[in-house]
Design a protein around this motif. Structure first.
Motif, PDB file in Angstrom:
ATOM      1  N   ILE A  22       0.840  -1.209   0.000  1.00  0.00           N
ATOM      2  CA  ILE A  22       0.000   0.000   0.000  1.00  0.00           C
ATOM      3  C   ILE A  22       0.872   1.255   0.000  1.00  0.00           C
ATOM      4  O   ILE A  22       0.628   2.208  -0.760  1.00  0.00           O
ATOM      5  CB  ILE A  22      -0.938  -0.018   1.224  1.00  0.00           C
ATOM      6  N   VAL A  23       1.913   1.261   0.845  1.00  0.00           N
ATOM      7  CA  VAL A  23       2.808   2.424   0.906  1.00  0.00           C
ATOM      8  C   VAL A  23       3.505   2.631  -0.433  1.00  0.00           C
ATOM      9  O   VAL A  23       3.616   3.767  -0.934  1.00  0.00           O
ATOM     10  CB  VAL A  23       3.837   2.250   2.041  1.00  0.00           C
ATOM     11  N   LEU A  24       3.977   1.544  -1.050  1.00  0.00           N
ATOM     12  CA  LEU A  24       4.660   1.666  -2.342  1.00  0.00           C
ATOM     13  C   LEU A  24       3.711   2.148  -3.430  1.00  0.00           C
ATOM     14  O   LEU A  24       4.104   2.899  -4.335  1.00  0.00           O
ATOM     15  CB  LEU A  24       5.289   0.325  -2.732  1.00  0.00           C
ATOM     16  N   ALA A  25       2.445   1.721  -3.356  1.00  0.00           N
ATOM     17  CA  ALA A  25       1.464   2.189  -4.341  1.00  0.00           C
ATOM     18  C   ALA A  25       1.231   3.697  -4.192  1.00  0.00           C
ATOM     19  O   ALA A  25       1.093   4.424  -5.192  1.00  0.00           O
ATOM     20  CB  ALA A  25       0.152   1.431  -4.165  1.00  0.00           C
ATOM     21  N   ILE A  26       1.206   4.168  -2.951  1.00  0.00           N
ATOM     22  CA  ILE A  26       1.040   5.610  -2.719  1.00  0.00           C
ATOM     23  C   ILE A  26       2.233   6.378  -3.284  1.00  0.00           C
ATOM     24  O   ILE A  26       2.074   7.419  -3.948  1.00  0.00           O
ATOM     25  CB  ILE A  26       0.871   5.885  -1.212  1.00  0.00           C
ATOM     26  N   LEU A  27       3.435   5.858  -3.049  1.00  0.00           N
ATOM     27  CA  LEU A  27       4.637   6.513  -3.569  1.00  0.00           C
ATOM     28  C   LEU A  27       4.615   6.567  -5.090  1.00  0.00           C
ATOM     29  O   LEU A  27       5.013   7.574  -5.707  1.00  0.00           O
ATOM     30  CB  LEU A  27       5.887   5.777  -3.085  1.00  0.00           C
ATOM     31  N   SER A  28       4.148   5.496  -5.725  1.00  0.00           N
ATOM     32  CA  SER A  28       4.085   5.477  -7.193  1.00  0.00           C
ATOM     33  C   SER A  28       3.100   6.521  -7.705  1.00  0.00           C
ATOM     34  O   SER A  28       3.351   7.209  -8.713  1.00  0.00           O
ATOM     35  CB  SER A  28       3.682   4.082  -7.679  1.00  0.00           C
ATOM     36  N   GLY A  29       1.967   6.650  -7.022  1.00  0.00           N
ATOM     37  CA  GLY A  29       0.995   7.674  -7.422  1.00  0.00           C
ATOM     38  C   GLY A  29       1.561   9.075  -7.295  1.00  0.00           C
ATOM     39  O   GLY A  29       1.337   9.937  -8.171  1.00  0.00           O
TER      40      GLY A  29
END
Length: 661
Positions: A317-324
């Motif tokens: 979830i954290v990595l997905a936020i960073l990608s966004g």
């Protein structure tokens, strides 16, 4: 975990199809399905490409002298060093793929700007150089994944996976006897089998995933720096946040993955334990107990999976936020630069294309985090079980035992099981070559312990044991055990053919010698009538796990035939007939008399009548010798032996009714 890597290279599907066809053909050919082999085999024109990769690594080559390390990463490096070529090729191919792909995006961006102002009628001649570079990049981008796929699927998966399993299996097989008494056989086997895919998958995921991602990112940062330093700074900040997040979670996820792997192995061990002892389960109507036994282990595994899943899901979830955030930031910066007139449409296409590609790759990496950490945890759990120090080794400079006439000497030996009360305490005993002695005593007196010490399943705490004047501590274990034959009460046969079981102690025996041994054991006649589920008959018939397809008497006769063929100078009979019915026992007794002829014999029997005729009887109690002599002398002395004899003969059969061996 399956035997295939979690993620393979992004090679062309035709290479994968060809690999699958070729290897399926190999398997079916071994099973005799010639028609299937024709249907599935790859065209002969592919052989020149496939064969070198198949033969690149010999999985059975001698392993390094040093034992595998005890930490996961060092353990992985230990095996990677044994196959440097394939992994170097995979690394190189992955780097080429990353660099060429970034260059390809740059070329497409330049092409967009060129086409915006080019003359459609002359574009092919005017921009031939650019189109040629793109074509070359596409060619390289095709060849590199193909090499990656060949090294992965024809070298690493078959050979390196097998190499890891083979070396760990050899190490486990040389562990001391006590090592196997303290664990489930199924659990140990699970650790060995999962080791190859765990090491291989970790390396493939790391190289083809993380390394490619890092190289791709470095190339992208360099390209962005050429376009505008603010884009490069944005990407650097994102990478720092991305890898910091991963680094912070490494420890907790790895530990929970290790716990989950151990829980999975316990489940497998309990299931195998139930299946192995299926007769006991059926006899005692134990299905519900076994259900509860396995269910408890499964519940523990589920709890471990939940604990692992919390961290992995949170990380993703954290990595997905960073990608966004990266995508949004890149779009805003690109629009601002375009508005300022410092970025063209083609350059914007380069940036946004690379950012979207990086976002896709980071998403893939986040999905592989679970697998990567799981492999590390599995590897560490495997190390904890499989890579234990061998507690019983040949002494430095050990030589082979030189068999003689079979004289045995116990010289003031002492032994305890794990520091508990002494199992053998101060035993001294000389057995002359060819002498036949019986060991007598209550349960737990130390009789079987003496035998286990004689064949060095355990090391002495003090004292020495000699065979033909040679200290068994100074000879190799294999040569020692070749000099001693043992027939036990619970004869366990290997799930192989009758022939293999009889020849197990002497693999080079001829067919005639095997049959002669079976005849001497009165086994040849019933062997001729055996068959198994696959239609194999006679000496080719397989006996089932632990020999369950044979009766107790048949198993014992196979064991006796095996010992006849081995023809060792020292023979140990440990309750060799006590589990048999009277008729079968009477038939086997004649075989045993023939077997004992000309050998030094040590026999253990609770039914004293079966050993009363031996040259000498040794009476043990609480790990000490308290009496010795002939049957008649011990009866006359009125000690423990006389008491045991009176209980057996008085409670069951009279002395006259007792049949000698």
């Amino acid at each position: 975990m399956t035997d295939e890597p979690s993620q393979r290279s992004a090679g062309p599907s035709i290479a994968e199809a060809a690999r699958t066809g070729l290897h399926r053909a190999g398997h079916t050919a071994q099973r005799g399905f010639g028609r299937a082999r024709k249907a599935l085999s790859a065209p002969p024109t592919f052989d020149w490409m496939f064969r070198p990769f198949e033969r690149w690594i010999n999985p059975f080559k001698p392993e390094p002298d040093a034992a595998p390390p005890r930490s996961a990463l060092a353990f992985i490096w230990y095996f990677m060093k044994q196959a440097p070529g394939p992994f170097a090729l995979i690394v190189a191919a992955s780097m080429i793929i990353a660099v060429v792909e970034v260059g390809f995006y740059a070329g497409v961006g330049v092409l967009v700007d060129v086409l915006a102002s080019a003359n459609p009628e002359t574009v092919w001649s005017d921009q031939a150089w650019l189109l040629g570079l793109i074509a070359i990049a596409i060619l390289i981008r095709t060849i590199a994944p193909a090499l990656n796929a060949l090294a992965t699927d024809l070298t690493v998966v078959p050979a390196v996976f097998c190499m890891v399993r083979w070396q760990l299996h050899r190490g486990v097989l040389r562990q001391s006897y006590s090592y196997f008494q303290d664990d489930f056989a199924g659990r140990i086997a699970t650790k060995v089998m999962q080791s190859g895919p765990s090491v291989g998958d970790f390396l493939l995921i790391f190289i083809q995933g993380f390394c490619t991602f890092v190289i791709y990112g470095i190339a992208a940062i360099g390209l962005f720096a050429v376009l505008d330093w603010r884009l490069a700074l944005l990407l650097c900040i994102w990478f720092a946040a991305y890898f910091t997040t991963i680094f912070v979670t490494v420890g907790p996820i790895r530990e929970r993955a290790r716990q989950q792997s151990n829980a999975r192995a316990i489940v497998n061990g309990r299931i195998v334990d139930s299946y192995t002892n299926i007769q006991t389960v059926k006899l005692f109507a134990g299905a519900r107990q076994e259900d509860a036994f396995v269910k408890d282990a499964l519940q523990q595994q589920i709890a471990r999976l939940f604990a692992l899943g919390h961290y992995v899901a949170g990380l993703r979830i954290v990595l997905a936020i960073l990608s966004g955030v990266l995508i949004l930031g890149s779009v805003l910066v690109c629009i601002a630069l375009w508005q300022a007139g410092t970025m063209s449409v083609g350059e914007m296409a380069i940036v946004l294309g690379l950012i979207l590609r990086l976002n896709h790759m980071s998403g893939f990496i986040s999905m592989q985090i679970n697998n990567l950490y799981r492999e590390v945890g599995t590897i560490q759990d495997t190390i904890d079980t499989v890579c234990q120090d061998v507690t019983l080794r040949d002494s430095p400079g050990a030589t082979d035992l030189r068999p003689g006439n079979g004289g045995v000497q116990f010289d003031d030996i002492r032994f305890t099981y794990g520091g508990r009360a002494a199992a053998v305490h101060g035993v001294s005993l000389d057995i002359a070559p060819g002498e036949k002695i019986g060991l007598v005593g209550r349960s737990g007196a130390g009789k079987t312990t003496l035998i286990n010490l004689l064949i060095r399943l355990y090391d002495l705490d003090a004292g020495r044991i000699f065979i033909d004047g040679q200290d068994i501590a100074n000879v190799t274990q294999d040569s020692l055990r070749r000099a001693v034959s043992v027939v036990t009460q619970d004869t366990s046969l290997l799930h192989r053919s009758i022939r293999d079981n009889i020849a197990y102690g002497r693999a080079a025996a001829t067919e005639a010698e095997i049959i002669a041994a079976a005849r001497r054991a009165n086994a040849h006649d019933f062997i001729g009538g055996l068959s198994d589920a696959k239609g194999r008959t006679g000496y080719d018939a397989h006996v089932g796990e632990r020999g369950v397809k044979l009766s107790g008497g048949q198993r014992q006769r196979i064991a006796i035939a095996r010992v006849f063929l081995k023809d060792a100078p020292v023979l140990v009979l440990d309750e060799a007939t006590s589990a048999l019915d009277s008729e079968v026992e009477a038939a086997i007794q004649d075989n045993l008399l023939d077997l004992m002829d000309g050998k030094t014999v040590i026999a253990i029997a609770h039914r004293l009548s079966t050993i009363a005729h031996l040259d000498r009887l040794i009476v043990l109690d609480e790990g000490r010798i308290i009496e010795e002599g002939t049957h008649e002398a011990l009866i006359e002395s009125g000690g423990l032996y006389a008491d045991l004899w009176s209980r057996q003969s008085g409670g069951f059969l009279s002395q006259e009714q007792q049949a000698p061996v």
